[in-house]
Design a protein around this motif. Structure first.
Motif, PDB file in Angstrom:
ATOM      1  N   ALA A  89     -12.095  20.401  11.739  1.00  0.00           N
ATOM      2  CA  ALA A  89     -11.549  19.105  11.563  1.00  0.00           C
ATOM      3  C   ALA A  89     -10.509  19.141  10.662  1.00  0.00           C
ATOM      4  CB  ALA A  89     -12.732  18.164  11.444  1.00  0.00           C
ATOM      5  N   ALA A  90     -10.971  19.724   9.545  1.00  0.00           N
ATOM      6  CA  ALA A  90     -10.082  19.954   8.352  1.00  0.00           C
ATOM      7  C   ALA A  90      -8.752  20.754   8.775  1.00  0.00           C
ATOM      8  CB  ALA A  90     -10.687  20.617   7.050  1.00  0.00           C
ATOM      9  N   VAL A  91      -8.723  21.741   9.517  1.00  0.00           N
ATOM     10  CA  VAL A  91      -7.586  22.636   9.912  1.00  0.00           C
ATOM     11  C   VAL A  91      -6.793  21.703  10.871  1.00  0.00           C
ATOM     12  CG1 VAL A  91      -6.559  24.516  11.350  1.00  0.00           C
ATOM     13  CG2 VAL A  91      -8.515  24.652   9.498  1.00  0.00           C
ATOM     14  N   ARG A  92      -7.378  20.661  11.819  1.00  0.00           N
ATOM     15  CA  ARG A  92      -6.531  20.013  12.579  1.00  0.00           C
ATOM     16  C   ARG A  92      -5.984  18.829  11.816  1.00  0.00           C
ATOM     17  NH1 ARG A  92      -8.484  14.881  14.665  1.00  0.00           N
ATOM     18  NH2 ARG A  92      -7.502  14.152  16.545  1.00  0.00           N
ATOM     19  N   ALA A  93      -6.773  18.183  10.996  1.00  0.00           N
ATOM     20  CA  ALA A  93      -6.085  17.319  10.032  1.00  0.00           C
ATOM     21  C   ALA A  93      -4.848  17.728   9.318  1.00  0.00           C
ATOM     22  CB  ALA A  93      -6.910  16.502   9.099  1.00  0.00           C
ATOM     23  N   ALA A  94      -5.074  18.911   8.710  1.00  0.00           N
ATOM     24  CA  ALA A  94      -3.966  19.859   7.712  1.00  0.00           C
ATOM     25  C   ALA A  94      -2.730  19.874   8.807  1.00  0.00           C
ATOM     26  CB  ALA A  94      -4.459  20.893   7.248  1.00  0.00           C
ATOM     27  N   ARG A  95      -3.018  20.262  10.228  1.00  0.00           N
ATOM     28  CA  ARG A  95      -1.598  20.521  11.090  1.00  0.00           C
ATOM     29  C   ARG A  95      -0.905  19.357  11.343  1.00  0.00           C
ATOM     30  NH1 ARG A  95      -5.034  25.378  14.348  1.00  0.00           N
ATOM     31  NH2 ARG A  95      -4.489  26.850  12.715  1.00  0.00           N
ATOM     32  N   PHE A  96      -1.867  17.993  11.399  1.00  0.00           N
ATOM     33  CA  PHE A  96      -0.969  16.774  11.491  1.00  0.00           C
ATOM     34  C   PHE A  96      -0.188  16.407  10.357  1.00  0.00           C
ATOM     35  CE2 PHE A  96      -4.803  15.178  14.187  1.00  0.00           C
ATOM     36  CZ  PHE A  96      -4.304  15.760  15.256  1.00  0.00           C
ATOM     37  N   GLY A 126       8.955   3.027  -3.140  1.00  0.00           N
ATOM     38  CA  GLY A 126      10.116   3.272  -2.729  1.00  0.00           C
ATOM     39  C   GLY A 126       9.939   5.071  -2.242  1.00  0.00           C
ATOM     40  N   LYS A 127       8.751   5.505  -2.252  1.00  0.00           N
ATOM     41  CA  LYS A 127       8.205   6.688  -1.954  1.00  0.00           C
ATOM     42  C   LYS A 127       7.504   6.766  -0.265  1.00  0.00           C
ATOM     43  CE  LYS A 127       7.718   8.432  -6.389  1.00  0.00           C
ATOM     44  NZ  LYS A 127       6.712   9.113  -7.668  1.00  0.00           N
ATOM     45  N   PRO A 128       7.862   7.941   0.374  1.00  0.00           N
ATOM     46  CA  PRO A 128       7.016   7.740   1.584  1.00  0.00           C
ATOM     47  C   PRO A 128       5.656   7.416   1.763  1.00  0.00           C
ATOM     48  CG  PRO A 128       8.496   9.689   1.473  1.00  0.00           C
ATOM     49  CD  PRO A 128       8.477   9.043   0.160  1.00  0.00           C
ATOM     50  N   LEU A 129       5.306   6.662   2.579  1.00  0.00           N
ATOM     51  CA  LEU A 129       3.788   6.402   2.811  1.00  0.00           C
ATOM     52  C   LEU A 129       3.038   7.746   2.790  1.00  0.00           C
ATOM     53  CD1 LEU A 129       3.405   3.407   5.213  1.00  0.00           C
ATOM     54  CD2 LEU A 129       3.246   3.280   2.638  1.00  0.00           C
ATOM     55  N   GLU A 130       1.939   7.725   2.295  1.00  0.00           N
ATOM     56  CA  GLU A 130       1.049   9.015   2.583  1.00  0.00           C
ATOM     57  C   GLU A 130      -0.451   8.684   3.167  1.00  0.00           C
ATOM     58  OE1 GLU A 130       1.894  10.900  -1.979  1.00  0.00           O
ATOM     59  OE2 GLU A 130      -0.003  10.053  -1.506  1.00  0.00           O
ATOM     60  N   ILE A 131      -1.083   9.632   3.825  1.00  0.00           N
ATOM     61  CA  ILE A 131      -2.420   9.381   4.260  1.00  0.00           C
ATOM     62  C   ILE A 131      -3.195  10.227   3.907  1.00  0.00           C
ATOM     63  CG2 ILE A 131      -1.504  10.616   6.223  1.00  0.00           C
ATOM     64  CD1 ILE A 131      -3.483   9.469   8.115  1.00  0.00           C
ATOM     65  N   SER A 146       1.493  12.406  15.581  1.00  0.00           N
ATOM     66  CA  SER A 146       2.632  11.346  15.806  1.00  0.00           C
ATOM     67  C   SER A 146       2.179   9.957  14.784  1.00  0.00           C
ATOM     68  CB  SER A 146       2.635  11.033  17.058  1.00  0.00           C
ATOM     69  OG  SER A 146       1.624  10.419  17.709  1.00  0.00           O
ATOM     70  N   TYR A 147       0.932   9.808  14.933  1.00  0.00           N
ATOM     71  CA  TYR A 147       0.651   8.643  14.016  1.00  0.00           C
ATOM     72  C   TYR A 147       0.983   9.192  12.340  1.00  0.00           C
ATOM     73  CZ  TYR A 147      -1.984   4.642  11.909  1.00  0.00           C
ATOM     74  OH  TYR A 147      -2.186   3.791  11.090  1.00  0.00           O
ATOM     75  N   VAL A 148       0.709  10.260  12.215  1.00  0.00           N
ATOM     76  CA  VAL A 148       0.979  10.698  10.646  1.00  0.00           C
ATOM     77  C   VAL A 148       2.381  10.537  10.387  1.00  0.00           C
ATOM     78  CG1 VAL A 148       0.746  12.491   8.991  1.00  0.00           C
ATOM     79  CG2 VAL A 148      -1.371  12.069  10.392  1.00  0.00           C
ATOM     80  N   SER A 149       3.227  11.141  11.323  1.00  0.00           N
ATOM     81  CA  SER A 149       4.857  11.053  11.234  1.00  0.00           C
ATOM     82  C   SER A 149       5.063   9.653  11.068  1.00  0.00           C
ATOM     83  CB  SER A 149       5.178  11.761  12.449  1.00  0.00           C
ATOM     84  OG  SER A 149       4.980  13.158  12.460  1.00  0.00           O
ATOM     85  N   ALA A 196       0.760  -1.104   0.115  1.00  0.00           N
ATOM     86  CA  ALA A 196       0.214  -0.093  -0.085  1.00  0.00           C
ATOM     87  C   ALA A 196       0.872   1.132  -0.014  1.00  0.00           C
ATOM     88  CB  ALA A 196      -0.899   0.054   1.137  1.00  0.00           C
ATOM     89  N   ASP A 197       0.636   2.180  -0.759  1.00  0.00           N
ATOM     90  CA  ASP A 197       1.153   3.511  -0.952  1.00  0.00           C
ATOM     91  C   ASP A 197       0.525   4.425   0.061  1.00  0.00           C
ATOM     92  OD1 ASP A 197       2.937   3.087  -3.334  1.00  0.00           O
ATOM     93  OD2 ASP A 197       0.980   2.432  -3.982  1.00  0.00           O
ATOM     94  N   GLN A 198      -0.519   4.147   0.465  1.00  0.00           N
ATOM     95  CA  GLN A 198      -1.385   5.191   1.450  1.00  0.00           C
ATOM     96  C   GLN A 198      -1.901   4.251   2.499  1.00  0.00           C
ATOM     97  OE1 GLN A 198      -4.307   7.032  -0.993  1.00  0.00           O
ATOM     98  NE2 GLN A 198      -2.675   8.697  -1.851  1.00  0.00           N
ATOM     99  N   ILE A 199      -1.974   4.729   3.864  1.00  0.00           N
ATOM    100  CA  ILE A 199      -2.600   4.384   4.989  1.00  0.00           C
ATOM    101  C   ILE A 199      -3.651   5.440   5.031  1.00  0.00           C
ATOM    102  CG2 ILE A 199      -2.613   3.785   7.146  1.00  0.00           C
ATOM    103  CD1 ILE A 199      -1.050   1.805   5.371  1.00  0.00           C
ATOM    104  N   ASN A 200      -5.065   5.143   4.773  1.00  0.00           N
ATOM    105  CA  ASN A 200      -5.905   6.100   4.814  1.00  0.00           C
ATOM    106  C   ASN A 200      -6.985   5.969   5.759  1.00  0.00           C
ATOM    107  OD1 ASN A 200      -4.996   7.188   2.324  1.00  0.00           O
ATOM    108  ND2 ASN A 200      -6.375   5.925   1.001  1.00  0.00           N
ATOM    109  N   SER A 201      -6.926   6.565   6.971  1.00  0.00           N
ATOM    110  CA  SER A 201      -7.668   6.782   8.080  1.00  0.00           C
ATOM    111  C   SER A 201      -8.689   7.812   8.461  1.00  0.00           C
ATOM    112  CB  SER A 201      -6.408   6.658   9.129  1.00  0.00           C
ATOM    113  OG  SER A 201      -5.528   5.745   9.235  1.00  0.00           O
TER     114      SER A 201
END
Length: 303
Positions: free
Chosen positions: A276-283, A261-266, A248-251, A235-240
């Motif tokens: 909620a959108a601003v909170r997620a963006a700040r993560f 070979g690229k960093p996982l995305e979410i 810390s989970y996003v990190s 999986a290239d993404q973990i979509n939670s």
């Protein structure tokens, strides 16, 4: 996708068959946009905004009206759900029943529980998939996957494609990839910047990766950090869900490399209000999947 948090599922084996990498030419009228693909990973301060089932707060979900409305609002990325009919046609529908978003009870009163898998594509094509939302949308139909892909192409949009309840439909991954191929969606242009295939089923995501290793994939859920290496193999993404994540989970997701070979995305879901959108963006999430893309966009711009 389901409107509840998904738990980690068992990592099952995938089939070994691989679809051909050559693809059919794009359909007439489906010329791709000339704009470069978005790189959400490069700008965590402005996540990609994905219209969930189209602009589903303003038009009936998973219909042409919903993806057209997303286009009118200026959103390139849309998300959909795929199920299979009794005669083997793939259609765009979130639930595995037709009851919530069509007039199936009125048209076929003796066919309870109105499962998608119990109806032919021709029968489903008769249904009104818009009136439940508003009389304005009376006559909207349940698109087949082929019809939907051609409309998304016509709109110059990009797609987060979800296999819904794949355990109900053996072989749906191979079938869905074949439709994507035949409608031009598995050429290099689409695969490298216009398509993500996701599912709540780890087994289903593994099958997609085995069949088409070049396709970007996403697992819907919130696996334990210790389990991320297992998911990163396919999986290239973990979509939670947005209620299950933290900075810390996003990190931890970004610290792990995926199968390409690229960093996982979410891409987090379903974020329908500004705070909620601003909170997620700040993560630092890479994408936000939302029924209200205009609300999310405004909140991110104003934050």
């Amino acid at each position: 996708m389901y409107a509840r948090a998904a738990t980690t599922v068992a990592l099952l084996g995938a089939g070994a068959l691989v679809l051909p990498l050559s693809t059919a030419a794009a359909q007439p009228g489906s010329a791709p946009t000339s704009a470069p693909a978005s790189s959400a990973a490069a700008r965590h301060d402005r996540p990609l905004v994905v219209a969930h089932r189209g602009a589903s707060a303003q038009a009936p979900e998973n219909t042409f009206a919903a993806i057209d409305r997303a286009r009118e609002l200026g959103f390139t990325w849309v998300e959909n759900d795929v199920q299979r009919t009794r005669d083997g046609e793939l259609v765009i529908m979130h639930d595995d029943t037709l009851k919530r978003t069509t007039n199936v009870e009125a048209l076929y009163p003796d066919r309870a529980p109105w499962k998608v898998a119990d109806f032919t594509a021709k029968e489903i094509a008769r249904l009104d998939a818009g009136s439940w939302f508003s009389p304005k949308y009376a006559g909207q139909r349940v698109p087949t996957l082929k019809q939907y892909l051609r409309r998304v192409s016509h709109n110059h949009q990009k797609l987060v494609f979800e296999f819904k309840r794949p355990e109900l439909y053996p072989g749906i991954e191979k079938q869905g990839l074949r439709v994507l191929r035949d409608t031009g969606w598995l050429d290099r242009h689409h695969v490298t910047g216009k398509l993500v295939v996701q599912s709540f089923s780890a087994d289903s995501v593994k099958k997609v990766h085995a069949l088409r290793p070049d396709v970007k994939t996403g697992f819907l859920g919130t696996p334990a950090v210790a389990d991320l290496p297992k998911y990163a193999r396919f999986a290239d993404q973990i979509n939670s869900t947005h209620t299950s994540i933290s900075g810390s989970y996003v990190s931890a997701i970004h610290a792990r490399k995926g199968p390409h070979g690229k960093p996982l995305e979410i891409f987090t879901w379903t974020v329908n209000d500004g705070p909620a959108a601003v909170r997620a963006a700040r993560f630092g999430v890479n994408g936000i999947i939302t029924n209200t893309p205009d609300v999310v966009r405004k909140a991110l711009r104003d934050s």
